[in-house]
Design a protein around this motif. Sequence first.
Motif, PDB file in Angstrom:
ATOM      1  N   ALA A   8       0.818  -1.219   0.000  1.00  0.00           N
ATOM      2  CA  ALA A   8       0.000   0.000   0.000  1.00  0.00           C
ATOM      3  C   ALA A   8       0.840   1.253   0.000  1.00  0.00           C
ATOM      4  O   ALA A   8       0.449   2.278   0.535  1.00  0.00           O
ATOM      5  CB  ALA A   8      -0.929  -0.011   1.205  1.00  0.00           C
ATOM      6  N   HIS A  32      -1.017   3.615  -2.518  1.00  0.00           N
ATOM      7  CA  HIS A  32      -2.468   3.656  -2.350  1.00  0.00           C
ATOM      8  C   HIS A  32      -3.219   3.784  -3.666  1.00  0.00           C
ATOM      9  O   HIS A  32      -4.286   4.390  -3.708  1.00  0.00           O
ATOM     10  CB  HIS A  32      -2.873   4.813  -1.423  1.00  0.00           C
ATOM     11  CG  HIS A  32      -2.720   4.480   0.025  1.00  0.00           C
ATOM     12  ND1 HIS A  32      -3.637   3.741   0.731  1.00  0.00           N
ATOM     13  CD2 HIS A  32      -1.737   4.782   0.919  1.00  0.00           C
ATOM     14  CE1 HIS A  32      -3.248   3.619   1.997  1.00  0.00           C
ATOM     15  NE2 HIS A  32      -2.095   4.242   2.129  1.00  0.00           N
ATOM     16  N   SER A  54       1.025   3.652   3.234  1.00  0.00           N
ATOM     17  CA  SER A  54       0.274   3.177   4.396  1.00  0.00           C
ATOM     18  C   SER A  54       0.799   3.749   5.700  1.00  0.00           C
ATOM     19  O   SER A  54       0.114   3.683   6.728  1.00  0.00           O
ATOM     20  CB  SER A  54       0.319   1.646   4.439  1.00  0.00           C
ATOM     21  OG  SER A  54       1.665   1.201   4.496  1.00  0.00           O
ATOM     22  N   ASP A  55       2.008   4.313   5.692  1.00  0.00           N
ATOM     23  CA  ASP A  55       2.581   4.896   6.900  1.00  0.00           C
ATOM     24  C   ASP A  55       2.252   6.386   7.031  1.00  0.00           C
ATOM     25  O   ASP A  55       2.660   7.021   8.005  1.00  0.00           O
ATOM     26  CB  ASP A  55       4.102   4.731   6.904  1.00  0.00           C
ATOM     27  CG  ASP A  55       4.517   3.260   6.926  1.00  0.00           C
ATOM     28  OD1 ASP A  55       3.779   2.471   7.538  1.00  0.00           O
ATOM     29  OD2 ASP A  55       5.549   2.931   6.329  1.00  0.00           O
TER      30      ASP A  55
END
Length: 420
Positions: free
Chosen positions: A31, A34, A73-74
Amino acid sequence: MSVIMTQLRATRFWLVLLILPVIASITPQSALAHFSYSDPRIIDVIEGTDGGVVVLMRLPAPLALLPSDWRGSDETRLPPFASQPNGEAVLDAAALSGDGADLRTVLGQSLTLWTGEHRNVPTVTNYQLWHDAERPRFGTVKTAIAVFEGQSGAAPIPYFDATVDVMLSFPDSDLNGPLRLETRLGDSFQVIEKFGTVVKLHRAEGTHTKAVIGPLDLSFPAATTRFGAVRDAALSGAEHIYRGLDHLALIVLIALAADGWRQALGWASAFTVGHIITLAAGLYGFAPSADWFIPLVEIGIALPIVLAGVAIFLRANSALGWVGLFAVGLIHGYGFAASAATALFAGDFDPSLLLAFAAGLELCQFAIYALVLPVILLVDRYMPMTSVSWRRAVALGIALCAVSATLSRLSATSGVFAVA
């Protein structure tokens, strides 16, 4: 099998469309960015109604909108032009309302168009935002233009399931000049290395399609007129003769072996006919695709020069003949089909260009004979007692020079057949 492979290569941009979803299903992306790379970016480049260049582009909205330092995702920040009413990022209707000046500024950075050394600044003429599941067709210029005549999808649109269609105008650009399309979008995203782009350049002469996986940086040469394309093919045929030492050596040997002008030109024409037959066969895919074939062809190009020189030295001139030279032409044609022909005949195969190439090849041969044959006749006239010996000496010299090339190509071929 070779025919099928050639047809697949000729439609490689469709393969991109088919293969990318399969890759995505087998190796799901992390991810980090995204957005999915299963749907490629689609770009149509057309001429504007008032001149200039217009680009119609479909791409994932996150690719166009996310900043280069986005951490996937972070990431803890809210994406640009997004709101989060129910814990899920969606395109913010308020941020996109009004004249959309901020969004147009961002979308204007989605593609750079170069004409020569000039960097063209685009104007965002129009844009539309869609949910991936609700976006209209964008496969042809007609359907792409129709997209911008309608209304965007209903809000709210999930941010990472959004597609954006952008119409960029480059009024100071020339569609028929050399063009280069470049973008730095997503360069810092891991997903971009598996992301595909299909670019279709629509000119009066036809549509030129290129596909690439990874960062986008594609160039198209300047357009040519129909006359220019035919002329360039003919010049390429002529260049194929006077720049090829093997062809020049063969022409000299034919001139030395022939009894007169008619015989020499007849033999040369037999070579041209054979050359064009296998060139066309190679372009249409009627050639073995195994690794050993091209090295074997290279030997077949060099070895006949050795044999022809030896035949003349042994006074067996009839060994050349139109049948033998037709066979040699067949070999040469396959050699050219596997190399320079890919550039000359790239794209949709046009038989008229092949005929122009053949005409250039034949005319250049005749021009060289027009220079060589009078010299041979003059030497025969002033050296009547040694006319046979000097011809034999020259033929043997050419044969010895060709031995080295033959041995070199034979060595390369033995490596192909070697068992590890």
